[in-house]
Motif scaffolding. Structure first.
Motif, mmCIF file in Angstrom:
data_model
loop_
_atom_site.group_PDB
_atom_site.id
_atom_site.type_symbol
_atom_site.label_atom_id
_atom_site.label_comp_id
_atom_site.label_asym_id
_atom_site.label_seq_id
_atom_site.Cartn_x
_atom_site.Cartn_y
_atom_site.Cartn_z
ATOM 1 N N GLU A 1 -11.486 7.574 6.793
ATOM 2 C CA GLU A 1 -12.999 6.375 6.740
ATOM 3 C C GLU A 1 -12.577 5.939 5.463
ATOM 4 O OE1 GLU A 1 -14.331 5.414 9.323
ATOM 5 O OE2 GLU A 1 -13.360 7.172 10.796
ATOM 6 N N SER A 2 -12.960 4.508 5.522
ATOM 7 C CA SER A 2 -12.657 3.819 3.793
ATOM 8 C C SER A 2 -14.003 4.975 2.881
ATOM 9 C CB SER A 2 -13.614 2.231 4.220
ATOM 10 O OG SER A 2 -14.928 2.772 5.025
ATOM 11 N N ALA A 3 -15.177 5.421 3.249
ATOM 12 C CA ALA A 3 -15.744 6.150 2.619
ATOM 13 C C ALA A 3 -14.815 7.408 1.949
ATOM 14 C CB ALA A 3 -16.985 6.817 3.777
ATOM 15 N N ALA A 4 -14.174 7.658 2.534
ATOM 16 C CA ALA A 4 -12.526 8.877 1.770
ATOM 17 C C ALA A 4 -12.153 8.387 0.755
ATOM 18 C CB ALA A 4 -12.440 9.882 2.732
ATOM 19 N N ILE A 5 -11.551 6.895 0.643
ATOM 20 C CA ILE A 5 -11.018 5.679 -0.319
ATOM 21 C C ILE A 5 -11.433 5.761 -0.870
ATOM 22 C CG2 ILE A 5 -9.386 4.582 -0.165
ATOM 23 C CD1 ILE A 5 -9.341 4.115 3.448
ATOM 24 N N ALA A 6 -11.109 6.691 -2.031
ATOM 25 C CA ALA A 6 -11.027 6.102 -3.515
ATOM 26 C C ALA A 6 -10.179 7.033 -4.702
ATOM 27 C CB ALA A 6 -12.399 6.886 -4.145
ATOM 28 N N PRO A 7 -10.190 6.361 -5.507
ATOM 29 C CA PRO A 7 -9.672 6.170 -6.844
ATOM 30 C C PRO A 7 -9.771 7.917 -7.197
ATOM 31 C CG PRO A 7 -10.879 4.553 -7.825
ATOM 32 C CD PRO A 7 -11.089 5.060 -6.315
ATOM 33 N N GLY A 8 -8.499 8.526 -6.455
ATOM 34 C CA GLY A 8 -8.358 9.986 -7.321
ATOM 35 C C GLY A 8 -8.310 10.703 -6.369
ATOM 36 N N ALA A 9 -8.916 10.289 -5.310
ATOM 37 C CA ALA A 9 -8.893 10.541 -3.782
ATOM 38 C C ALA A 9 -7.678 11.260 -3.101
ATOM 39 C CB ALA A 9 -9.929 10.312 -2.825
ATOM 40 N N ALA A 10 -8.044 12.294 -1.871
ATOM 41 C CA ALA A 10 -6.693 12.643 -1.185
ATOM 42 C C ALA A 10 -6.579 12.880 -0.163
ATOM 43 C CB ALA A 10 -6.067 13.514 -1.908
ATOM 44 N N SER A 11 -5.854 12.065 0.535
ATOM 45 C CA SER A 11 -5.671 13.306 1.892
ATOM 46 C C SER A 11 -4.173 13.469 2.677
ATOM 47 C CB SER A 11 -6.941 11.612 3.260
ATOM 48 O OG SER A 11 -6.540 12.021 4.008
ATOM 49 N N GLN A 12 -4.944 14.565 3.738
ATOM 50 C CA GLN A 12 -3.545 15.045 4.475
ATOM 51 C C GLN A 12 -3.422 15.226 5.547
ATOM 52 O OE1 GLN A 12 -2.845 19.078 3.256
ATOM 53 N NE2 GLN A 12 -2.147 18.264 0.905
ATOM 54 N N LEU A 13 -2.595 14.265 6.333
ATOM 55 C CA LEU A 13 -2.305 14.360 7.787
ATOM 56 C C LEU A 13 -1.323 14.762 8.397
ATOM 57 C CD1 LEU A 13 -3.446 10.161 7.743
ATOM 58 C CD2 LEU A 13 -4.750 12.193 8.177
ATOM 59 N N ASP A 14 -1.237 15.743 9.094
ATOM 60 C CA ASP A 14 -0.660 16.394 9.731
ATOM 61 C C ASP A 14 0.492 15.309 10.824
ATOM 62 O OD1 ASP A 14 -0.799 18.432 9.046
ATOM 63 O OD2 ASP A 14 -2.213 19.674 10.839
ATOM 64 N N VAL A 15 1.998 15.982 10.963
ATOM 65 C CA VAL A 15 2.503 14.870 11.813
ATOM 66 C C VAL A 15 3.263 15.958 12.311
ATOM 67 C CG1 VAL A 15 4.686 13.347 11.810
ATOM 68 C CG2 VAL A 15 3.048 13.160 10.132
ATOM 69 N N ASP A 16 3.521 15.613 13.906
ATOM 70 C CA ASP A 16 3.900 16.362 14.507
ATOM 71 C C ASP A 16 5.447 16.116 14.417
ATOM 72 O OD1 ASP A 16 5.565 17.274 16.124
ATOM 73 O OD2 ASP A 16 4.201 16.094 18.296
ATOM 74 N N PRO A 17 6.577 16.779 14.383
ATOM 75 C CA PRO A 17 8.022 16.402 13.980
ATOM 76 C C PRO A 17 8.913 16.362 14.824
ATOM 77 C CG PRO A 17 7.508 19.519 13.359
ATOM 78 C CD PRO A 17 6.296 18.698 13.781
ATOM 79 N N SER A 18 8.615 16.197 16.129
ATOM 80 C CA SER A 18 9.300 16.030 16.887
ATOM 81 C C SER A 18 9.138 14.490 16.696
ATOM 82 C CB SER A 18 9.066 16.124 18.671
ATOM 83 O OG SER A 18 7.410 16.316 18.741
ATOM 84 N N LEU A 19 8.295 13.708 16.154
ATOM 85 C CA LEU A 19 8.519 12.355 16.379
ATOM 86 C C LEU A 19 9.377 11.739 15.250
ATOM 87 C CD1 LEU A 19 4.910 11.778 15.560
ATOM 88 C CD2 LEU A 19 5.681 11.153 17.737
ATOM 89 N N LEU A 20 9.772 13.260 14.477
ATOM 90 C CA LEU A 20 10.671 12.416 13.903
ATOM 91 C C LEU A 20 12.127 12.744 13.478
ATOM 92 C CD1 LEU A 20 9.331 14.304 10.210
ATOM 93 C CD2 LEU A 20 9.038 11.791 10.713
ATOM 94 N N GLY A 21 12.994 11.389 13.512
ATOM 95 C CA GLY A 21 14.281 10.725 13.506
ATOM 96 C C GLY A 21 15.660 11.440 12.137
ATOM 97 N N ALA A 22 16.158 10.169 12.541
ATOM 98 C CA ALA A 22 16.869 9.712 11.746
ATOM 99 C C ALA A 22 16.297 9.197 10.465
ATOM 100 C CB ALA A 22 18.486 9.506 11.745
ATOM 101 N N ARG A 23 15.578 8.000 11.207
ATOM 102 C CA ARG A 23 15.084 6.671 10.956
ATOM 103 C C ARG A 23 13.710 6.675 11.394
ATOM 104 N NH1 ARG A 23 13.469 1.246 11.422
ATOM 105 N NH2 ARG A 23 13.571 -0.280 10.289
#
Length: 271
Positions: free
Chosen positions: A91-113
């Motif tokens: 959300e835009s309210a969570a985007i600010a200088p020095g702020a951080a956010s971590q999003l989990d990614v399903d590893p099965s989505l990842l390949g060579a590119r």
């Protein structure tokens, strides 16, 4: 290619071990988020590309985002996709200088590119383009962290620089050089020739730390007389040659490029 030589006057220090083995960190800067895109891009979407090694499989992943600025007026959220699949929304309210956010990614989505897409969601009826620098909200030090495991693979010297590093996917790599004993000028020249060959194999920036008398817990280049190899926990070898051998203790698919000979001149000739 940039190669950096670092001399260590003894066995490799424990500090040379990566913080977490098997964890690759891909900064957005290495995926294409350059100063021009951050300052001038006006489109509401941005796609960056990450390349993975063909001899590894992702078993876990997350996107660790850091922000440098607030989003432009009218932006509701930042939506993130990996290879076309939504992985999160900030959300835009969570985007600010020095702020951080971590999003989990399903590893099965990842390949060579892999395409990592960012979209700035806006209220309906907005202009088709955003002000220049809309994606300056993203800190280029944000990283896609991928936990990897090696795939069964057989490499020969014809495949070099794989498996030491993959020039197609790695912007930087660390390739230790190991001597079984304090090297003579001839062995140093042999190592320099090998380092030069690796440096010319692609655009990967190389760091080439040097250790004496001990193997690092990772893939490495070993330059030694055959009779000195037991000092490194490797069997003595007659004759001379160049071959890839499994690391005797590291695991995780670590491989040694072994360059040896009966004397210093033979080692230099093998290199």
């Amino acid at each position: 290619m940039i190669a950096t030589l670092v001399a260590i006057a003894g066995p490799a220090a424990a500090g040379a071990v990566p913080v977490e083995r098997g964890l690759a960190r891909h900064a957005l800067a290495d995926m294409g988020l350059d100063p021009w895109l951050r300052a001038r891009w006006q489109g509401p979407t941005l796609t960056l590309v990450q390349r993975g090694r063909p001899d590894r499989i992702a078993v876990g992943a997350r996107l660790a985002l850091r922000f440098r600025e607030r989003p432009p007026a009218g932006v509701l959220a930042l939506r993130v996709e990996v290879n076309g699949v939504a992985v999160g929304r900030v959300e835009s309210a969570a985007i600010a200088p020095g702020a951080a956010s971590q999003l989990d990614v399903d590893p099965s989505l990842l390949g060579a590119r892999n395409e990592v897409g960012f979209a700035l969601e806006r209220a309906p009826g907005g202009a088709p383009c955003l002000p220049p620098g809309a994606f300056a909200i993203l800190d280029e030090a944000s990283v896609l962290e991928v936990r990897e495991e090696p795939l069964p693979a057989t490499f020969t010297v014809d495949d070099l620089p794989m498996p030491l590093f993959d020039p197609a996917s790695e912007r930087s790599a660390r390739v230790p050089f190991v001597f079984a004993a304090p090297p003579s000028p001839a062995l140093l020249r042999a190592a320099a020739l090998l380092a030069g060959d690796l440096a010319l194999s692609g655009d990967t920036a190389l760091s080439l730390p040097v250790s004496i008398g001990a193997l690092p817990p990772a893939s490495a280049v070993v330059v030694a007389r055959g009779g000195d190899l037991p000092r490194l926990g490797l069997p003595s070898s007659a004759g001379s040659g160049v071959r890839l051998v499994p690391h005797p203790t590291a695991g995780d698919g670590a491989t040694l490029l072994l360059v040896w000979g009966g004397d210093d001149a033979a080692v230099a000739a093998a290199a």
